[in-house]
Design a protein around this motif. Structure first.
Motif, PDB file in Angstrom:
ATOM      1  N   GLU A 226       0.870   3.561   0.491  1.00 38.69           N
ATOM      2  CA  GLU A 226      -0.499   3.679   0.002  1.00 38.69           C
ATOM      3  C   GLU A 226      -0.667   4.844  -0.972  1.00 38.69           C
ATOM      4  O   GLU A 226      -1.431   4.760  -1.936  1.00 38.69           O
ATOM      5  CB  GLU A 226      -1.422   3.846   1.209  1.00 38.69           C
ATOM      6  CG  GLU A 226      -2.899   3.803   0.906  1.00 38.69           C
ATOM      7  CD  GLU A 226      -3.708   3.834   2.188  1.00 38.69           C
ATOM      8  OE1 GLU A 226      -4.459   2.873   2.433  1.00 38.69           O
ATOM      9  OE2 GLU A 226      -3.573   4.810   2.962  1.00 38.69           O
ATOM     10  N   LYS A 227       0.055   5.941  -0.745  1.00 40.33           N
ATOM     11  CA  LYS A 227      -0.122   7.124  -1.583  1.00 40.33           C
ATOM     12  C   LYS A 227       0.603   7.003  -2.922  1.00 40.33           C
ATOM     13  O   LYS A 227       0.472   7.878  -3.778  1.00 40.33           O
ATOM     14  CB  LYS A 227       0.344   8.376  -0.849  1.00 40.33           C
ATOM     15  CG  LYS A 227       1.786   8.356  -0.406  1.00 40.33           C
ATOM     16  CD  LYS A 227       2.080   9.537   0.514  1.00 40.33           C
ATOM     17  CE  LYS A 227       3.466   9.430   1.133  1.00 40.33           C
ATOM     18  NZ  LYS A 227       3.698  10.521   2.105  1.00 40.33           N
ATOM     19  N   TRP A 228       1.350   5.906  -3.115  1.00 39.08           N
ATOM     20  CA  TRP A 228       2.030   5.709  -4.384  1.00 39.08           C
ATOM     21  C   TRP A 228       1.485   4.469  -5.084  1.00 39.08           C
ATOM     22  O   TRP A 228       0.423   4.502  -5.661  1.00 39.08           O
ATOM     23  CB  TRP A 228       3.554   5.678  -4.180  1.00 39.08           C
ATOM     24  CG  TRP A 228       4.087   7.046  -3.895  1.00 39.08           C
ATOM     25  CD1 TRP A 228       4.500   7.556  -2.702  1.00 39.08           C
ATOM     26  CD2 TRP A 228       4.199   8.127  -4.828  1.00 39.08           C
ATOM     27  NE1 TRP A 228       4.871   8.871  -2.821  1.00 39.08           N
ATOM     28  CE2 TRP A 228       4.696   9.248  -4.121  1.00 39.08           C
ATOM     29  CE3 TRP A 228       3.934   8.262  -6.196  1.00 39.08           C
ATOM     30  CZ2 TRP A 228       4.934  10.479  -4.752  1.00 39.08           C
ATOM     31  CZ3 TRP A 228       4.164   9.481  -6.818  1.00 39.08           C
ATOM     32  CH2 TRP A 228       4.660  10.561  -6.095  1.00 39.08           C
ATOM     33  N   HIS A 229       2.181   3.349  -4.998  1.00 37.71           N
ATOM     34  CA  HIS A 229       1.776   2.198  -5.805  1.00 37.71           C
ATOM     35  C   HIS A 229       1.532   0.942  -4.981  1.00 37.71           C
ATOM     36  O   HIS A 229       1.489  -0.157  -5.528  1.00 37.71           O
ATOM     37  CB  HIS A 229       2.842   1.932  -6.880  1.00 37.71           C
ATOM     38  CG  HIS A 229       3.170   3.139  -7.684  1.00 37.71           C
ATOM     39  ND1 HIS A 229       2.267   3.740  -8.550  1.00 37.71           N
ATOM     40  CD2 HIS A 229       4.297   3.907  -7.733  1.00 37.71           C
ATOM     41  CE1 HIS A 229       2.827   4.796  -9.110  1.00 37.71           C
ATOM     42  NE2 HIS A 229       4.055   4.924  -8.632  1.00 37.71           N
ATOM     43  N   GLY A 230       1.389   1.102  -3.687  1.00 36.45           N
ATOM     44  CA  GLY A 230       1.169  -0.045  -2.832  1.00 36.45           C
ATOM     45  C   GLY A 230       0.000   0.167  -1.895  1.00 36.45           C
ATOM     46  O   GLY A 230      -1.038   0.700  -2.267  1.00 36.45           O
ATOM     47  N   SER A 231       0.206  -0.197  -0.653  1.00 34.21           N
ATOM     48  CA  SER A 231      -0.818  -0.073   0.379  1.00 34.21           C
ATOM     49  C   SER A 231      -0.130  -0.026   1.728  1.00 34.21           C
ATOM     50  O   SER A 231       1.079  -0.280   1.841  1.00 34.21           O
ATOM     51  CB  SER A 231      -1.775  -1.272   0.334  1.00 34.21           C
ATOM     52  OG  SER A 231      -1.074  -2.474   0.667  1.00 34.21           O
ATOM     53  N   ARG A 232      -0.910   0.289   2.741  1.00 36.47           N
ATOM     54  CA  ARG A 232      -0.359   0.286   4.100  1.00 36.47           C
ATOM     55  C   ARG A 232       0.201  -1.087   4.434  1.00 36.47           C
ATOM     56  O   ARG A 232       1.283  -1.215   4.996  1.00 36.47           O
ATOM     57  CB  ARG A 232      -1.453   0.683   5.094  1.00 36.47           C
ATOM     58  CG  ARG A 232      -0.999   0.719   6.540  1.00 36.47           C
ATOM     59  CD  ARG A 232      -2.164   1.008   7.482  1.00 36.47           C
ATOM     60  NE  ARG A 232      -1.729   0.975   8.868  1.00 36.47           N
ATOM     61  CZ  ARG A 232      -1.263   2.016   9.533  1.00 36.47           C
ATOM     62  NH1 ARG A 232      -1.182   3.192   8.937  1.00 36.47           N
ATOM     63  NH2 ARG A 232      -0.886   1.902  10.794  1.00 36.47           N
ATOM     64  N   GLU A 233      -0.541  -2.130   4.059  1.00 42.38           N
ATOM     65  CA  GLU A 233      -0.124  -3.500   4.381  1.00 42.38           C
ATOM     66  C   GLU A 233       1.179  -3.863   3.661  1.00 42.38           C
ATOM     67  O   GLU A 233       2.085  -4.459   4.257  1.00 42.38           O
ATOM     68  CB  GLU A 233      -1.233  -4.483   3.997  1.00 42.38           C
ATOM     69  CG  GLU A 233      -2.488  -4.401   4.842  1.00 42.38           C
ATOM     70  CD  GLU A 233      -3.326  -3.155   4.570  1.00 42.38           C
ATOM     71  OE1 GLU A 233      -4.073  -2.729   5.483  1.00 42.38           O
ATOM     72  OE2 GLU A 233      -3.212  -2.582   3.447  1.00 42.38           O
ATOM     73  N   LEU A 234       1.285  -3.501   2.374  1.00 42.83           N
ATOM     74  CA  LEU A 234       2.497  -3.817   1.625  1.00 42.83           C
ATOM     75  C   LEU A 234       3.702  -3.037   2.155  1.00 42.83           C
ATOM     76  O   LEU A 234       4.818  -3.576   2.228  1.00 42.83           O
ATOM     77  CB  LEU A 234       2.281  -3.506   0.142  1.00 42.83           C
ATOM     78  CG  LEU A 234       1.383  -4.474  -0.626  1.00 42.83           C
ATOM     79  CD1 LEU A 234       1.089  -3.942  -2.026  1.00 42.83           C
ATOM     80  CD2 LEU A 234       2.016  -5.860  -0.702  1.00 42.83           C
ATOM     81  N   ALA A 235       3.483  -1.792   2.516  1.00 44.14           N
ATOM     82  CA  ALA A 235       4.582  -0.975   3.043  1.00 44.14           C
ATOM     83  C   ALA A 235       5.096  -1.537   4.358  1.00 44.14           C
ATOM     84  O   ALA A 235       6.312  -1.652   4.572  1.00 44.14           O
ATOM     85  CB  ALA A 235       4.124   0.469   3.217  1.00 44.14           C
ATOM     86  N   PHE A 236       4.179  -1.906   5.248  1.00 42.64           N
ATOM     87  CA  PHE A 236       4.608  -2.454   6.535  1.00 42.64           C
ATOM     88  C   PHE A 236       5.242  -3.829   6.363  1.00 42.64           C
ATOM     89  O   PHE A 236       6.199  -4.171   7.077  1.00 42.64           O
ATOM     90  CB  PHE A 236       3.431  -2.514   7.509  1.00 42.64           C
ATOM     91  CG  PHE A 236       3.236  -1.234   8.274  1.00 42.64           C
ATOM     92  CD1 PHE A 236       3.888  -1.015   9.469  1.00 42.64           C
ATOM     93  CD2 PHE A 236       2.417  -0.232   7.787  1.00 42.64           C
ATOM     94  CE1 PHE A 236       3.740   0.164  10.177  1.00 42.64           C
ATOM     95  CE2 PHE A 236       2.255   0.957   8.482  1.00 42.64           C
ATOM     96  CZ  PHE A 236       2.912   1.161   9.681  1.00 42.64           C
ATOM     97  N   ALA A 237       4.744  -4.611   5.419  1.00 40.58           N
ATOM     98  CA  ALA A 237       5.352  -5.919   5.161  1.00 40.58           C
ATOM     99  C   ALA A 237       6.791  -5.748   4.678  1.00 40.58           C
ATOM    100  O   ALA A 237       7.706  -6.477   5.105  1.00 40.58           O
ATOM    101  CB  ALA A 237       4.527  -6.683   4.131  1.00 40.58           C
ATOM    102  N   PHE A 238       7.015  -4.777   3.784  1.00 35.64           N
ATOM    103  CA  PHE A 238       8.359  -4.490   3.280  1.00 35.64           C
ATOM    104  C   PHE A 238       9.273  -4.051   4.426  1.00 35.64           C
ATOM    105  O   PHE A 238      10.402  -4.546   4.574  1.00 35.64           O
ATOM    106  CB  PHE A 238       8.262  -3.397   2.218  1.00 35.64           C
ATOM    107  CG  PHE A 238       9.584  -2.929   1.673  1.00 35.64           C
ATOM    108  CD1 PHE A 238      10.203  -3.607   0.643  1.00 35.64           C
ATOM    109  CD2 PHE A 238      10.205  -1.788   2.180  1.00 35.64           C
ATOM    110  CE1 PHE A 238      11.426  -3.174   0.125  1.00 35.64           C
ATOM    111  CE2 PHE A 238      11.421  -1.348   1.671  1.00 35.64           C
ATOM    112  CZ  PHE A 238      12.030  -2.042   0.643  1.00 35.64           C
ATOM    113  N   ALA A 239       8.787  -3.128   5.252  1.00 35.32           N
ATOM    114  CA  ALA A 239       9.599  -2.593   6.350  1.00 35.32           C
ATOM    115  C   ALA A 239       9.890  -3.646   7.408  1.00 35.32           C
ATOM    116  O   ALA A 239      11.018  -3.766   7.896  1.00 35.32           O
ATOM    117  CB  ALA A 239       8.889  -1.394   6.972  1.00 35.32           C
ATOM    118  N   GLU A 240       8.886  -4.403   7.781  1.00 29.72           N
ATOM    119  CA  GLU A 240       9.061  -5.398   8.848  1.00 29.72           C
ATOM    120  C   GLU A 240       9.939  -6.559   8.400  1.00 29.72           C
ATOM    121  O   GLU A 240      10.704  -7.112   9.199  1.00 29.72           O
ATOM    122  CB  GLU A 240       7.693  -5.877   9.326  1.00 29.72           C
ATOM    123  CG  GLU A 240       6.947  -4.786  10.116  1.00 29.72           C
ATOM    124  CD  GLU A 240       5.488  -5.115  10.346  1.00 29.72           C
ATOM    125  OE1 GLU A 240       5.029  -6.185   9.872  1.00 29.72           O
ATOM    126  OE2 GLU A 240       4.803  -4.295  10.989  1.00 29.72           O
TER     127      GLU A 240
END
Length: 369
Positions: A226-240
């Motif tokens: 979220e603090k860069w170029h995505g969001s919490r949802e996108l970061a968790f989707a990438f990680a999961e």
């Protein structure tokens, strides 16, 4: 009105510090340093704070020996030979490139006009050496991120990152199939604000060369935060997604814990947050990854350090102590490296783990080694 603000501040401070200063069960109490009641990490064989190594997340004596020779003689030859003998597909190569570049960046910061001369000589005398090209690209990235804050510094950082982009492209041409130049490029992409489409095109190069590379995934995750170029949802989707496709023995199963860390609130007033399902699930995934991973996996220390942070906050003292047994001595990893004094930050969590462990009946005799 002024009294109301004071009361609110006291309540907030108590909510943040309370779980660590006083537990309802287990009886952790804050005592003066040196008190007979103070838990002593040294009784568990842990290193003194001043002896903790902030350069690396875990032991790599061969690397330290090589860098000692390089910096003492101001001759890059040993580093060149060392990287040439480190497999290009390995996580260890990425860690060593980062560490060598970091040593050069620190040397330059300490002696601005003279430092890191051996690295510039490496690039000038061996322009076709892939190891030197990779270290130089990473060196530029680290230099860029040292210039933070202020419009003038932001402009300077962008200029250095543009140079780093060219260096990454040169390094990639010198070593086809080596993921390291592309991983360094991920940090450039984050700093220069690549579009999501352009970032994904870069990410495909990682997947083509090293689809299970934990270091690459950690670098990629930051872009999606979220603090860069995505969001919490996108970061968790990438990680999961990475965790879901990870084969047994891969540390990618721990990636959701890193996504969680990247999105922690700056101030958390809800003590139950660390007992929530999302935290518990992420910790269990990381613990599973650690148990299944090869003991010599160079990324294992990264996961263990972050587990210490979360397990202490969850008051899972015995599990935190078990991780400490594996990582103590080296603190060059998240979350400690985000502060100005990694050794001190780590030592605080270690002391809390020891105190919590002993308050619940533990002792050096009961801890598994």
């Amino acid at each position: 009105m002024g009294i109301l603000w004071v009361l609110m501040a006291v309540v907030m401070l108590g909510a943040v510090l309370g779980p660590y200063l006083l537990r309802r069960r287990g009886g952790i109490r804050q005592v003066a340093p040196g008190s007979p009641d103070a838990a002593d990490p040294a009784e568990y064989g842990f290193m003194r704070q001043e002896d903790l190594d902030v350069r690396l997340p875990g032991p790599d004596q061969d690397l330290l020996n090589v860098m000692s020779v390089v910096q003492r003689n101001q001759d890059f030859t040993a580093a060149k030979q060392f990287l040439a003998g480190t497999g290009k597909e390995s996580e260890q190569r990425w860690e060593r490139v980062q560490a060598i570049a970091g040593a050069a960046a620190l040397e330059l910061a300490q002696t601005p006009r003279l430092g890191a001369g051996w690295l510039h000589a490496w690039r000038a005398q061996e322009p076709k050496d892939p190891g030197g090209a990779q270290v130089f690209a990473e060196f530029l990235v680290q230099q860029a991120w040292r210039n933070a804050g202020g419009e003038a510094q932001a402009d300077e950082r962008r200029i250095i990152l543009e140079e780093a982009r060219s260096a990454c492209e040169d390094a990639a041409l010198l070593a086809p199939g080596d993921p390291v130049p592309h991983i360094t490029h991920l940090a450039v992409a984050r700093g220069l604000g690549y579009s999501q489409h352009d970032f994904e095109q870069l990410w495909l190069k990682i997947l083509d060369t090293a689809p299970g590379h934990m270091g690459a995934h950690l670098a990629g995750l930051r872009y999606w935060c979220e603090k860069w170029h995505g969001s919490r949802e996108l970061a968790f989707a990438f990680a999961e997604a990475a965790a879901a496709r990870a084969p047994r023995g891969s540390l990618l199963a721990a990636l959701p814990l890193f996504a969680l860390y990247e999105h922690l609130p700056e101030v958390n007033l809800v003590r139950s947050f660390y007992q929530s399902e999302v935290v518990t699930k992420s910790i269990h995934g990381a613990l599973f990854a650690v148990q299944a991973a090869r003991p010599d996996d160079p990324m294992l220390s990264h996961v263990r350090h972050l587990l210490v942070f979360f397990l202490v906050r969850c008051e899972r003292w015995a599990e935190a102590m078990e991780q400490l047994l594996h990582v103590d001595g080296h603190v060059g990893a998240l979350p400690w490296t985000t502060g100005t004094d990694p050794a001190a930050d780590y030592a605080v969590y270690r002391a809390l783990a020891v105190a919590g462990y002993e308050a619940n009946g533990g002792s050096p005799a009961t801890l598994r080694h």
